[in-house]
Motif scaffolding. Structure first.
Motif, PDB file in Angstrom:
ATOM      1  N   MET A   1       0.860  -1.178   0.000  1.00 32.92           N
ATOM      2  CA  MET A   1       0.000   0.000   0.000  1.00 32.92           C
ATOM      3  C   MET A   1       0.896   1.228   0.000  1.00 32.92           C
ATOM      4  SD  MET A   1      -3.024   1.197   2.634  1.00 32.92           S
ATOM      5  CE  MET A   1      -1.902   1.398   4.014  1.00 32.92           C
ATOM      6  N   GLU A   2       0.567   2.171  -0.855  1.00 32.20           N
ATOM      7  CA  GLU A   2       1.314   3.419  -0.946  1.00 32.20           C
ATOM      8  C   GLU A   2       0.442   4.566  -0.443  1.00 32.20           C
ATOM      9  OE1 GLU A   2       2.738   4.143  -4.817  1.00 32.20           O
ATOM     10  OE2 GLU A   2       3.929   2.286  -4.941  1.00 32.20           O
ATOM     11  N   VAL A   3       1.017   5.389   0.459  1.00 33.84           N
ATOM     12  CA  VAL A   3       0.305   6.551   1.002  1.00 33.84           C
ATOM     13  C   VAL A   3       1.070   7.799   0.586  1.00 33.84           C
ATOM     14  CG1 VAL A   3      -0.508   7.742   3.063  1.00 33.84           C
ATOM     15  CG2 VAL A   3      -0.563   5.234   2.951  1.00 33.84           C
ATOM     16  N   GLY A   4       0.361   8.772   0.059  1.00 33.03           N
ATOM     17  CA  GLY A   4       0.988  10.018  -0.344  1.00 33.03           C
ATOM     18  C   GLY A   4       0.292  11.222   0.266  1.00 33.03           C
ATOM     19  N   VAL A   5       1.067  12.230   0.612  1.00 30.36           N
ATOM     20  CA  VAL A   5       0.520  13.464   1.173  1.00 30.36           C
ATOM     21  C   VAL A   5       0.539  14.524   0.094  1.00 30.36           C
ATOM     22  CG1 VAL A   5       0.718  15.219   2.975  1.00 30.36           C
ATOM     23  CG2 VAL A   5       1.356  12.847   3.466  1.00 30.36           C
ATOM     24  N   ARG A   6      -0.645  15.041  -0.250  1.00 33.04           N
ATOM     25  CA  ARG A   6      -0.770  16.067  -1.256  1.00 33.04           C
ATOM     26  C   ARG A   6      -0.555  17.449  -0.621  1.00 33.04           C
ATOM     27  NH1 ARG A   6      -3.656  14.301  -5.710  1.00 33.04           N
ATOM     28  NH2 ARG A   6      -3.045  16.321  -6.572  1.00 33.04           N
ATOM     29  N   PRO A   7      -0.357  18.501  -1.436  1.00 35.44           N
ATOM     30  CA  PRO A   7      -0.155  19.847  -0.870  1.00 35.44           C
ATOM     31  C   PRO A   7      -1.246  20.268   0.110  1.00 35.44           C
ATOM     32  CG  PRO A   7       0.384  19.839  -3.196  1.00 35.44           C
ATOM     33  CD  PRO A   7      -0.176  18.490  -2.903  1.00 35.44           C
ATOM     34  N   ARG A   8      -2.481  19.869  -0.162  1.00 39.37           N
ATOM     35  CA  ARG A   8      -3.568  20.214   0.761  1.00 39.37           C
ATOM     36  C   ARG A   8      -3.329  19.601   2.144  1.00 39.37           C
ATOM     37  NH1 ARG A   8      -8.590  22.232  -0.195  1.00 39.37           N
ATOM     38  NH2 ARG A   8     -10.208  21.854   1.392  1.00 39.37           N
ATOM     39  N   GLY A   9      -2.735  18.416   2.145  1.00 37.60           N
ATOM     40  CA  GLY A   9      -2.419  17.771   3.413  1.00 37.60           C
ATOM     41  C   GLY A   9      -1.403  18.556   4.214  1.00 37.60           C
ATOM     42  N   PHE A  10      -0.400  19.108   3.515  1.00 32.46           N
ATOM     43  CA  PHE A  10       0.596  19.918   4.221  1.00 32.46           C
ATOM     44  C   PHE A  10      -0.031  21.207   4.782  1.00 32.46           C
ATOM     45  CE2 PHE A  10       3.441  17.395   1.468  1.00 32.46           C
ATOM     46  CZ  PHE A  10       4.290  16.893   2.454  1.00 32.46           C
ATOM     47  N   VAL A  11      -0.974  21.778   4.022  1.00 30.90           N
ATOM     48  CA  VAL A  11      -1.646  22.978   4.520  1.00 30.90           C
ATOM     49  C   VAL A  11      -2.447  22.656   5.779  1.00 30.90           C
ATOM     50  CG1 VAL A  11      -3.368  24.752   4.008  1.00 30.90           C
ATOM     51  CG2 VAL A  11      -1.730  24.052   2.257  1.00 30.90           C
ATOM     52  N   LEU A  12      -3.185  21.544   5.745  1.00 29.87           N
ATOM     53  CA  LEU A  12      -3.967  21.161   6.923  1.00 29.87           C
ATOM     54  C   LEU A  12      -3.048  20.847   8.103  1.00 29.87           C
ATOM     55  CD1 LEU A  12      -6.715  18.926   5.268  1.00 29.87           C
ATOM     56  CD2 LEU A  12      -6.988  21.220   6.238  1.00 29.87           C
ATOM     57  N   ALA A  13      -1.913  20.212   7.836  1.00 32.54           N
ATOM     58  CA  ALA A  13      -0.953  19.948   8.916  1.00 32.54           C
ATOM     59  C   ALA A  13      -0.416  21.253   9.484  1.00 32.54           C
ATOM     60  CB  ALA A  13       0.194  19.086   8.391  1.00 32.54           C
ATOM     61  N   GLY A  14      -0.161  22.221   8.594  1.00 30.98           N
ATOM     62  CA  GLY A  14       0.279  23.534   9.075  1.00 30.98           C
ATOM     63  C   GLY A  14      -0.781  24.213   9.919  1.00 30.98           C
ATOM     64  N   LEU A  15      -2.056  24.071   9.534  1.00 19.80           N
ATOM     65  CA  LEU A  15      -3.156  24.646  10.314  1.00 19.80           C
ATOM     66  C   LEU A  15      -3.203  24.026  11.703  1.00 19.80           C
ATOM     67  CD1 LEU A  15      -5.742  26.310  10.682  1.00 19.80           C
ATOM     68  CD2 LEU A  15      -6.984  24.496   9.474  1.00 19.80           C
ATOM     69  N   LEU A  16      -3.116  22.703  11.759  1.00 21.18           N
ATOM     70  CA  LEU A  16      -3.133  22.032  13.066  1.00 21.18           C
ATOM     71  C   LEU A  16      -1.911  22.422  13.894  1.00 21.18           C
ATOM     72  CD1 LEU A  16      -4.336  18.453  12.016  1.00 21.18           C
ATOM     73  CD2 LEU A  16      -5.655  20.246  13.159  1.00 21.18           C
ATOM     74  N   GLY A  17      -0.749  22.512  13.259  1.00 27.18           N
ATOM     75  CA  GLY A  17       0.450  22.915  13.985  1.00 27.18           C
ATOM     76  C   GLY A  17       0.343  24.328  14.519  1.00 27.18           C
ATOM     77  N   PHE A  18      -0.226  25.220  13.710  1.00 29.06           N
ATOM     78  CA  PHE A  18      -0.421  26.604  14.163  1.00 29.06           C
ATOM     79  C   PHE A  18      -1.341  26.656  15.379  1.00 29.06           C
ATOM     80  CE2 PHE A  18      -3.300  30.303  13.951  1.00 29.06           C
ATOM     81  CZ  PHE A  18      -2.387  31.311  14.228  1.00 29.06           C
TER      82      PHE A  18
END
Length: 921
Positions: free
Chosen positions: A497-514
């Motif tokens: 199984m391959e899992v990939g993080v798209r740019p939207r995922g990084f934005v959401l991660a940044g939101l949660l981190g903020f």
């Protein structure tokens, strides 16, 4: 608790302000958003109830003020009911929005409930007695501990609690708890709904509400969530209400909305006058950028005129300043008032610009010196360093900046966004925060309130956090729009199984981190909440129920209130009238000793007397915990005649079993139970007073005084004063008062007029005849050399008596500092110290003397100094030695420490003696 008679229909009538608030939101403000209209209605209901009660209570009392207010609201309902309203819009919020808001609401409500069930507000001692007095119809209430002083501070929260207490029949403590939880939730949702309506964005509304309630990180405050003490919940809920009304006025300017906004703004003056000024400044700054229609500007001016008219006429600090100005006094300066008197009467003074321009006076105490993020269990902990000393610092200095976190550090971004996008909520909140940050650096608020800079810093954090939330919400919306599609992709087959993080995922991660980074302090508080002791061993009980009043009082050790006190106080409540003076033999070890008098007042509706004003050299915020001279003289001598110096109707005895009924003092009832025996005496004595000092010489002269030459501060000693009639005519007088005035040779103290010990005397002296009068001399609370002058007076005038005075030296503080620590050992958690007294006089220290063991790590103490202080007695003979036994609270981390001895002869004075090194295993 004395609540007064509650009409049977009074509690259901509390629905009237709710219905009126809903009709105002729908028919006057024209709101179609059910979420905003609903929470705005709750805010308006409380604001209008306070406004009506405050307008009428002076004239007709609490009960009638409620009745007339409800009657006016009923008329308003009848008038508004037929008016048409546009249909409500459907309430549509995203699933994630509902989930976030629901979790945040549970956190806010849970923290408020559990915190209130477990702790006592730091200002409970002053607010709760005032609430009881207001509920009983005494308005404006006097200072609960110095009834001769009139209060000039904000009282809106106390009055609202008193009105709800009287209407519902609940006691003031439970009323305050219910109201606090309600206000915290209403303020949060009102902020979200206001920003959402103004911006059309759920994300901006969510982030603004979350950062204000969980992410200010100013000093020890994580956010509004943990700011549940005293009047703060009402202050912040009304701030959100004022912002909502102003934004609605600018969007839909009508006469009705202008008058309603002005009324709510004017009512804010008695809740928190500083925030009213900040709201007005923020509104004006926002208007400069928004440039709304001329009609909106004109109606905003009308709202401010209405608000100003109410602010200077309905009571509180702004009314006090206005009345001084009209009366010919300096409106913002009070040079004749001491710092202590300004503090106890809550008198505000203003100087602009201040001498220390762009500086604020930092006080000691970590909670108001360093942001809580540096004490969380994160990487930021390594940057923590304890604050040093007090003094003025520039607002751009590191000492001030480390009070704050992201809202201030990122304010250039949020303010630039507000200006560029002309976002009304971001402009208003940003201007509010910026003004809050600058005002204490530009204005001097006098010797007392100049030190209360922390309230301004918290307000700055609230405003800047709201602006940052709106700006961050906009930024993340832009980024999410630029990154469409799923956040995560995955492929799988039977083997992998391959899992990939798209740019939207990084934005959401940044939101949660903020959000995580912005809410560190509140997150730590919620994480640590389970460490608090549960109610009755059950955590669910601490969340769902309000602890009954006797249980709440009896489980708070700081209140010093035993089960027998509860029973005795309830019996006294049946006999006493609201406002009666009650004198108890309260403890005086430290500031928190005042809590017993507070609880006694709350339970009986009587006013505690016998408390002394703090002296000018006391730290800012020192409570009136000491016993004043007349009370100390009475409890030292048990002479009922001295009660005539006090406005007392009842005596509550806890620790003086030898007190007996006498002339004017009769036992009302004894009470025995868990915690000991209590006795309550009824006082029936004519008050004794003296008139102003006149220059005319008295025919009497002091020819001899027998008094001790040395004494411990805050103790009482009998003096024998010999008076002689030096005139050629007989001298006769009945019910005269002999009293003294003590002046400190080093300055900074003179016996206040309110604290004179008046000894009643009847004199009939022939020419040249002498008589001896015994009078208690009380040593003031500061070390120093005191010169005592004697006076004789009656109700019309008083005269200074020529001749001899006396001098008493109070030097126990210096003598404690001169003690030598000869030996100190630690065995099985018990420390034994051998102290040597180098003086040629014995040193005896009993009540009020505290000590503790402190372990020095090399750069700081393992526990904050004073954390483990215990009450001890010390009796060292002249040039002799004595042993002192103390519990040694060991450091949690093994290692080598220096074991020091901390001695505190009295509140505000401590002596540290270095001891030997020890190994903690």
């Amino acid at each position: 608790m004395v609540a007064g008679p509650v009409p049977a229909l009074m509690a259901p009538l509390l629905l009237l302000p709710l219905l009126l608030g809903w009709l105002l939101a729908r028919r006057v403000l024209g709101l179609r958003d059910p979420l905003l209209a609903g929470f705005l209605a709750l805010g308006l209901a409380l604001s209008l109830l306070l406004l009506g009660g405050n307008a009428l209570i002076r004239a007709v009392g609490t009960g009638a003020a409620l009745g007339w207010t409800f009657a006016a609201m009923a008329i308003g309902l009848v008038w508004l009911w037929p008016r048409p309203a546009e249909p409500l819009e459907p309430l549509r919020l995203g699933r994630w929005t509902w989930a976030v808001l629901a979790l945040a609401t549970l956190a806010i409500l849970g923290y408020a409930q559990i915190q209130q069930n477990h702790t006592v507000d730091d200002d409970f001692f002053i607010h709760a007695p005032q609430q009881v007095q207001m509920g009983a119809g005494r308005f404006p209430p006097p200072n609960p501990f110095i009834p001769q002083l009139e209060m000039h501070g904000h009282y809106g929260s106390d009055l609202l609690i008193a009105l709800l207490h009287r209407a519902s029949g609940l006691n003031v403590v439970t009323t305050k708890q219910v109201l606090t939880s309600l206000l915290q939730v209403v303020g949060f949702w009102l902020l979200f709904a206001t920003v959402r309506r103004a911006t059309g964005s759920e994300l901006q509304g969510c982030l603004a509400a979350i950062l204000v309630y969980f992410g200010i990180n100013v000093g020890g405050r994580g956010g509004v969530m943990d700011t549940v003490e005293n009047y703060n919940p009402l202050v912040h809920e009304e701030l959100m209400l004022c912002m909502a009304l102003l934004l609605l006025l600018w969007q839909r300017p009508t006469w009705g909305s202008a008058l309603l906004t002005g009324a709510v703004l004017g009512g804010y003056a008695v809740i928190y006058e500083t925030h009213l000024a900040l709201v007005i400044l923020a509104a004006l700054a926002t208007l400069v950028v928004l440039r709304p229609s001329r009609k909106a500007l004109a109606l905003t001016g009308l709202a401010l005129v209405v608000a100003g008219g109410l602010a200077v006429t309905q009571g509180g600090p702004l009314t006090d300043i206005f009345q001084r100005m009209v009366g010919g006094e300096h409106p913002v300066d009070a040079p004749g008032l001491s710092k202590a008197l300004q503090n106890q009467s809550q008198r505000v003074t203003i100087r602009f610009p201040k001498e220390q321009l762009f500086q604020i006076l930092l006080e000691p105490g970590e909670y108001q010196r360093i942001s809580g993020v540096y004490k969380t269990d994160t990487f930021l902990k390594r940057f923590y360093s304890p604050p040093e000393g007090r003094g003025y610092r520039y607002i751009w200095s590191p000492e001030v900046l480390r009070l704050h976190w992201l809202p201030l550090f990122l304010s250039p971004f949020s303010l630039a966004f507000a200006l560029r996008k002309r976002s009304a909520p971001a402009l208003f909140m940003g201007a509010f925060g910026l003004c809050s940050f600058l005002v204490p650096a530009l204005v001097d608020f006098g010797p007392v309130y100049e030190s209360e800079y922390y309230r301004w810093e918290v307000a700055a954090g609230v405003g800047l956090a709201g602006a940052l939330g709106v700006a961050a919400g906009w930024l993340f919306e832009v980024l999410l729009t630029a990154c469409p599609g799923p956040a995560i992709t995955w492929k799988h087959d039977l083997d992998a199984m391959e899992v990939g993080v798209r740019p939207r995922g990084f934005v959401l991660a940044g939101l949660l981190g903020f959000v995580w980074l912005a809410t560190l302090t509140s997150g730590q508080y919620l994480k640590d909440l389970p460490k608090s002791p549960p109610v009755d061993g059950r955590w669910l009980a601490g969340f769902l129920r309000f602890v009954p009043l006797p249980e709440f009082f009896l489980h708070q050790e700081s209140l010093d209130f035993e089960p027998v006190d509860w029973v005795a106080a309830r019996r006294l409540a049946e006999l006493a009238q609201p406002g009666d003076g009650v004198l108890s033999d309260f403890r005086t070890e430290n500031s928190y000793s005042i809590y017993f008098s507070s609880v006694l007042s709350v339970t009986t509706a009587a006013l505690p007397v016998g408390h002394a004003m703090p002296v000018d050299s006391d730290p800012i915020g020192t409570y009136a915990f000491r016993m004043n001279a007349p009370a100390l003289a009475f409890w030292s001598t048990l002479d009922p005649r001295l009660l005539r110096s006090l406005p007392v109707r009842w005596v509550y005895e806890r620790r003086h079993p030898s007190l007996q009924s006498g002339s004017g003092l009769k036992l009302a009832f004894p009470q025995t139970g868990e915690g000991g025996r209590r006795r309550v005496f009824r006082v029936n004595l004519k008050p004794l007073s003296v008139g102003p000092l006149v220059e005319e010489p008295s025919p009497l002269r002091v020819v001899g005084v027998q008094a001790p030459g040395h004494a411990r501060a805050q103790t009482c000693h009998l003096a024998r004063v010999t008076l002689q009639n030096t005139s050629s005519s007989p001298f006769s007088g009945q019910d005269l008062a002999l009293f003294w005035v003590a002046r400190r040779a080093e300055g900074a103290y003179e016996t206040p007029e309110l604290e004179r010990v008046l000894m009643p005397v009847d004199l009939d002296l022939a020419p040249g005849e002498r008589t001896v009068v015994e009078i208690p001399l009380v040593v003031p609370p500061l070390d120093g050399t005191y010169n005592y002058d004697f006076h004789l007076g009656h109700d019309r005038a008083s005269h200074r008596l020529e001749g001899r005075g006396c001098t008493i030296i109070a030097d126990d503080g210096a003598r404690v500092a001169a003690l030598r620590l000869c030996e100190m050992t630690l065995q099985e958690g018990l420390a034994e110290a051998v102290l040597e007294n180098p003086s040629d006089r014995p040193l005896v220290l009993e009540e009020g003397f505290l000590a503790s063991v402190a372990f020095w790590e090399g750069s700081h103490y393992a526990d904050r100094l004073g954390t483990n202080l215990v009450s001890v007695k010390l009796d060292i003979p002249a040039s002799g030695k004595a042993k002192l036994h103390l519990p040694g609270v060991l450091p949690t981390i093994p290692g080598r420490y220096r074991m020091d001895l901390l001695l505190a002869p009295r509140e505000g004075l401590s002596v540290l003696l270095e001891g030997p090194e020890v190994e903690i295993r």
